[in-house]
Design an enzyme around this catalytic site. Structure first.
Site, PDB file in Angstrom:
ATOM      1  N   ARG A  64      -8.200  -0.563   5.767  1.00  0.00           N
ATOM      2  CA  ARG A  64      -6.901   0.310   5.059  1.00  0.00           C
ATOM      3  C   ARG A  64      -5.745  -0.708   4.546  1.00  0.00           C
ATOM      4  NH1 ARG A  64      -5.187   4.370   8.245  1.00  0.00           N
ATOM      5  NH2 ARG A  64      -4.265   5.551   5.984  1.00  0.00           N
ATOM      6  N   LYS A 110       0.480  -1.035  -0.218  1.00  0.00           N
ATOM      7  CA  LYS A 110      -0.031  -0.127  -0.238  1.00  0.00           C
ATOM      8  C   LYS A 110       0.622   1.613  -0.277  1.00  0.00           C
ATOM      9  CE  LYS A 110      -2.081   2.069   3.732  1.00  0.00           C
ATOM     10  NZ  LYS A 110      -2.006   2.597   4.657  1.00  0.00           N
ATOM     11  N   ASP A 132       6.139   0.314  11.535  1.00  0.00           N
ATOM     12  CA  ASP A 132       5.103   0.322  11.590  1.00  0.00           C
ATOM     13  C   ASP A 132       4.363  -1.776  12.483  1.00  0.00           C
ATOM     14  OD1 ASP A 132       3.615   2.258   9.991  1.00  0.00           O
ATOM     15  OD2 ASP A 132       4.529   1.577   8.127  1.00  0.00           O
ATOM     16  N   ASP A 151       5.602  20.447   6.757  1.00  0.00           N
ATOM     17  CA  ASP A 151       6.070  21.411   6.740  1.00  0.00           C
ATOM     18  C   ASP A 151       7.454  21.244   5.791  1.00  0.00           C
ATOM     19  OD1 ASP A 151       6.695  20.166   8.999  1.00  0.00           O
ATOM     20  OD2 ASP A 151       7.714  21.697   9.762  1.00  0.00           O
ATOM     21  N   LEU A 152       8.142  20.192   6.239  1.00  0.00           N
ATOM     22  CA  LEU A 152       9.309  19.843   5.428  1.00  0.00           C
ATOM     23  C   LEU A 152       9.192  19.513   4.478  1.00  0.00           C
ATOM     24  CD1 LEU A 152      10.265  16.710   7.684  1.00  0.00           C
ATOM     25  CD2 LEU A 152      10.934  19.339   7.877  1.00  0.00           C
ATOM     26  N   ARG A 182      -3.536  10.605   4.519  1.00  0.00           N
ATOM     27  CA  ARG A 182      -2.429  11.479   4.705  1.00  0.00           C
ATOM     28  C   ARG A 182      -1.961  11.341   3.582  1.00  0.00           C
ATOM     29  NH1 ARG A 182      -0.570  14.674   9.000  1.00  0.00           N
ATOM     30  NH2 ARG A 182       1.113  15.171   8.503  1.00  0.00           N
ATOM     31  N   ILE A 189      10.171   7.603  16.216  1.00  0.00           N
ATOM     32  CA  ILE A 189       9.608   7.599  14.336  1.00  0.00           C
ATOM     33  C   ILE A 189       8.280   8.660  14.522  1.00  0.00           C
ATOM     34  CG2 ILE A 189       8.300   7.724  12.608  1.00  0.00           C
ATOM     35  CD1 ILE A 189      11.808   6.524  13.094  1.00  0.00           C
ATOM     36  N   PRO A 229       4.071  15.929  10.582  1.00  0.00           N
ATOM     37  CA  PRO A 229       4.459  17.633   9.671  1.00  0.00           C
ATOM     38  C   PRO A 229       4.235  17.645   8.632  1.00  0.00           C
ATOM     39  CG  PRO A 229       6.463  17.484  11.043  1.00  0.00           C
ATOM     40  CD  PRO A 229       6.174  16.108  11.247  1.00  0.00           C
TER      41      PRO A 229
END
Length: 429
Positions: A407, A22, A315, A133-134, A101, A337, A131
């Protein structure tokens, strides 16, 4: 809402086919926005997140066709044809982006090809700050003008993007993928330093190269991308899912079973394989995948710290915690993480696990056995950790709110029951 009922005990025996990844498929789907020609992707898993991304691409003007009969009657390895010839729509709406996301991955390709993109701030699992923002700061280095307004990211580059040297302050998988796609059509050379090395990033690079992109360094922490004027269509097969393979590997060790993971790749799960071997399980590479067998004696506790690839994957943290919950002795898992990824701990404790969380670390003291209970899933990997706990527990476990599982895990109940698990989905009213 649906729930899953499990009666624990039986060891898992047999073979499980590992689906396409995925986390590789989602950026590959977004890559279709970079060309007006058809990108054909095969080995796509049948998952809710894949459907969400397909709906988002259709909203953006992409013609999406599915060949459901391409493999096994459309039951596994689905094939999508994606043609963005008329992809003039540049707004990714909140109604779709909020569900997942990874939807933010359309930002880079939309901006690179159209010079403009308006993408809603993303949603997804609530497992801590991730974030974007990166992504935005890096796109600004390529010449994009970025604004945040009314919950949307508006990015403009009317004269096109320009190559630049981008040093990510921390490893970001999504940021690396977004920038790689944007840089593929930027003018000049882009260098991405401290880039993510995950197999899914390398898979995207290989697909972009098949589409005509010039990329060097895939699989390393430095990518060199020389932009081209346009990309072409391609046929590409999605890499197998290392997290699904790892999950079933833990299931085999946890239940004292013996599973052949068809299509699994040892080079993608090496850190996990080493951990399982240290815990007492047997992990061997075979001609068609990976074989995992339970320990000959009691499982042993091991200490693990999550890290970007090739380290131990975040994960797989929740799944390993279940294994450690019934291993002999104490173990410690440190999460580096995400700061909010121990939400499964209270539910595992309801089943008899002895786990104490101290900041970013969890101390697990092994118990003789877990007990079945009513539990609640909180996110994707937490959900599957409760399934694993149910497989090993004495008695019946009912897991509620399992929509998270849909998902990320294709045909979970069917794959497990075929190997001896007593598991069923209870449809919600």
């Amino acid at each position: 809402m649906d729930s899953i009922r499990i009666r624990g005990g039986p060891p898992l025996m047999g073979a499980i086919e590992i689906s396409g990844a995925k986390n590789a498929a989602l950026p590959l789907l977004a890559a279709c926005l970079l060309t007006g020609e058809t990108l054909t992707l095969s080995n796509l898993p049948h998952l809710a997140d894949i459907a969400t991304m397909a709906h988002l691409l259709a909203e953006l003007g992409v013609d999406v066709s599915m060949n459901g009969d391409a493999c096994n009657g459309g039951y596994a390895g689905r094939v999508f044809g994606l043609t963005a010839a008329r992809a003039g729509e540049t707004t990714a709406p909140y109604e779709l982006v909020r569900r997942m996301r990874a939807s933010v991955l359309v930002l880079g390709p939309l901006l690179a090809r159209n010079g403009y993109a308006r993408v809603s701030l993303p949603g997804g699992c609530a497992i801590g700050t991730r974030p974007i923002d990166l992504h935005l700061k890096a796109l600004a280095q390529l010449g994009a003008d970025i604004e945040l307004e009314e919950g949307y990211i508006t990015a403009r580059a009317p004269n096109g993007l320009k190559g630049a040297h981008v040093l990510f302050p921390m490893v970001t998988v999504g940021g690396t993928e977004n920038l790689m796609m944007a840089a593929a059509l930027a003018e000049g050379e882009t260098v991405l330093a401290n880039a993510a090395r995950e197999p899914e990033v390398a898979d995207l690079a290989r697909c972009l190269i098949a589409m005509g992109a010039h990329i060097e360094g895939a699989g390393t922490d430095t990518l060199h991308i020389t932009g081209v004027k346009c990309l072409r269509g391609a046929d590409y097969t999605v890499v197998s899912d290392r997290i699904e393979a790892g999950t079933y590997a833990v299931a085999a060790a946890l239940t004292g079973g013996d599973l052949q993971l068809i299509g699994g790749r040892m080079d993608l799960i090496e850190a996990l394989a080493d951990t399982l071997v240290n815990a007492g399980a047997e992990v061997t590479e075979t001609a068609d995948g990976v074989r995992v067998s339970g320990a000959q004696g009691p499982l042993r506790g091991v200490d693990v710290m999550t890290e970007p690839f090739p380290g131990f994957p975040t994960d797989m943290q929740a799944q390993l915690m279940v294994l450690m919950a019934v291993a002999k002795g104490a173990s410690m898992i440190t999460e580096t993480i995400f700061e909010n990824r121990f939400m499964h701990v209270p539910e595992l404790c309801r089943m008899g696990a002895n786990i104490n969380v101290h900041g970013a670390s969890a101390i697990i003291r092994g118990v003789e056995e877990l007990s079945g209970a009513q539990v609640m899933a909180t996110d994707l990997r937490a959900s599957v950790s409760l399934v694993l706990a149910g497989l090993a527990a004495k008695g019946e476990t009912v897991i509620n709110r399992v929509y998270h599982l849909d998902r990320g895990y294709e045909r979970l109940e069917e794959k497990l029951s075929a190997c001896g698990a007593v598991i069923e989905r209870i449809k919600g009213k």
